[in-house]
Write an enzyme that holds these catalytic residues in place. Structure first.
Site, short mmCIF file in Angstrom:
data_model
loop_
_atom_site.label_atom_id
_atom_site.label_comp_id
_atom_site.label_asym_id
_atom_site.label_seq_id
_atom_site.Cartn_x
_atom_site.Cartn_y
_atom_site.Cartn_z
N GLY A 1 11.05 12.92 -7.91
CA GLY A 1 11.75 13.21 -6.67
C GLY A 1 12.94 14.12 -6.90
N LEU A 2 13.59 14.48 -5.82
CA LEU A 2 14.79 15.30 -5.88
C LEU A 2 16.02 14.41 -5.80
CD1 LEU A 2 15.99 18.27 -5.78
CD2 LEU A 2 16.22 17.86 -3.31
N TYR B 1 27.32 9.68 -1.86
CA TYR B 1 27.25 11.08 -2.28
C TYR B 1 27.90 12.02 -1.25
CZ TYR B 1 23.66 9.24 -5.46
OH TYR B 1 22.96 8.52 -6.40
N LYS C 1 21.29 4.23 -0.53
CA LYS C 1 21.92 3.14 -1.27
C LYS C 1 23.13 2.60 -0.53
CE LYS C 1 20.59 5.64 -5.44
NZ LYS C 1 20.51 6.99 -4.83
N GLY D 1 0.78 -1.23 0.00
CA GLY D 1 0.00 0.00 0.00
C GLY D 1 0.81 1.28 0.00
N ASP E 1 15.99 11.36 -3.03
CA ASP E 1 16.88 10.24 -3.35
C ASP E 1 18.29 10.55 -2.87
OD1 ASP E 1 17.20 7.66 -5.16
OD2 ASP E 1 18.92 8.96 -5.56
N GLN F 1 3.15 4.30 -1.32
CA GLN F 1 3.13 5.02 -2.59
C GLN F 1 4.41 5.86 -2.71
OE1 GLN F 1 0.35 4.98 -4.80
NE2 GLN F 1 -0.67 3.48 -3.48
N HIS G 1 23.74 -0.22 -4.61
CA HIS G 1 24.09 0.87 -5.54
C HIS G 1 24.62 0.35 -6.89
CE1 HIS G 1 25.34 5.38 -5.27
NE2 HIS G 1 25.01 5.06 -6.51
N PRO H 1 6.19 8.81 -4.69
CA PRO H 1 5.97 9.88 -5.67
C PRO H 1 6.84 9.68 -6.90
CG PRO H 1 6.15 10.80 -3.46
CD PRO H 1 6.54 9.35 -3.36
#
Length: 318
Positions: free
Chosen positions: A16-17, A48, A77, A9, A43, A11, A110, A13
């Site tokens: 994303g950014l 990073y 990741k 269930g 994300d 969700q 990753h 979007p």
């Protein structure tokens, strides 16, 4: 905002950014602006190097009542140096600590490439482990443990070919629910899209605009430009939008999640608005004709003299 549904269930979007290449000192403001605009999908990745700053932005947005934790979808990741079965949960916990969260909505492997523990980027072939020494099914078993432990609600992959997904599915108790890969009109990967759709695996597109700001060492001389492509520009003029918005809207039309990166407020807002842009059947046909199977991120980082990997074995392509 359109969402992609999961079996329990939840969700995600569809837009994303992305935060790869968002520098410390810039990413905090970018995440705060994105949440203010309406983004609910962020994300991230340990590799990073900016999850702590992202975590401060999320914490401050929660504190100020701009959003609730339940509203947000946060992805991170597992880096290549933590593929050992005993290393997965500690790596995930470090991301949770940096992000200031109790759980991730989605945790991805990753790359299907394992590095020796402690290695950030390989300096030589000795830093890269052959698949036989770090079987991906053992890494995946630890990912499944993260779900059972409540640290991640969903788990998936990144940069996995259909062959590698098929090999892994034979060993899964929990099926991967997402594969995050490079996707754009120059690299449409129809076979991969069809394979994932048939198995209920969602796709997330990275580098949807061509990642022109990536390091020079990752670029090829004379590489093509998505943003300057004549077809994309003509569609943008016809729809009264920007080329970037056309590229993002194309993913939304395909039912593929997309994570454009920006630290500029105007572009953050512009990218978000792309989810509402309608493309015609003719637009989609014209974009389909642009496919040239061109990768902006070749994966060549893992290929060096003596490495167990070649580009052919990485992508399972001739």
């Amino acid at each position: 905002m359109k969402t992609l549904a999961f079996g329990n269930g939840d969700q995600m979007p569809i837009l994303g950014l992305g935060t790869w290449k968002s520098k410390p000192g810039e990413v905090y403001a970018a995440v705060r602006e994105a949440i203010h605009v309406g983004y609910r999908h962020i994300d991230c990745a340990a590799a990073y190097g900016n999850e702590a700053e992202i975590g401060r932005a999320i914490s401050d947005a929660l504190r100020d009542g701009e959003v609730t934790r339940r509203d947000l979808w946060v992805t991170s990741k597992l880096w290549n140096s933590a593929h050992g079965r005993a290393d997965v949960e500690p790596a995930l916990r470090r991301s949770l600590t940096d992000l200031g969260l109790d759980f991730l909505d989605l945790y991805l492997i990753h790359w299907p490439v394992a590095l020796k523990p402690g290695v950030g980027l390989p300096n030589s072939a000795e830093d890269v482990l052959p698949p036989s020494e770090a079987p991906i099914e053992l890494t995946w078993a630890a990912m499944e443990g993260a779900v059972r432990g409540g640290f991640a609600r969903h788990i998936g992959l990144s940069n996995f070919s259909t062959k590698k997904m098929g090999d892994l599915l034979a060993h899964c108790t929990i099926q991967p629910e997402v594969n995050q890969v490079e996707l754009h009109p120059f690299l449409q990967q129809p076979a991969l899209v069809s394979y994932c759709a048939a198995r209920g695996i969602h796709l997330t597109a990275y580098s949807p605009l061509g990642s022109s700001d990536r390091p020079a060492s990752f670029k090829a001389p004379g590489e093509p430009s998505l943003m300057e492509n004549a077809t994309i520009q003509a569609i943008a003029r016809a729809r009264g939008c920007t080329p970037a918005q056309v590229l993002l809207a194309w993913h939304v039309h395909r039912g593929v999640a997309v994570i454009p990166k920006s630290v500029h407020p105007a572009r953050i807002r512009e990218n978000f608005a792309a989810a509402d842009i309608a493309l015609t059947a003719r637009d989609l046909d014209e974009i389909a004709a642009l496919d040239r199977h061109y990768r902006f991120l070749t994966g060549g980082l893992w290929v060096m003299p003596g490495s167990p990997w070649t580009l052919q074995s990485l992508w399972d392509e001739p």
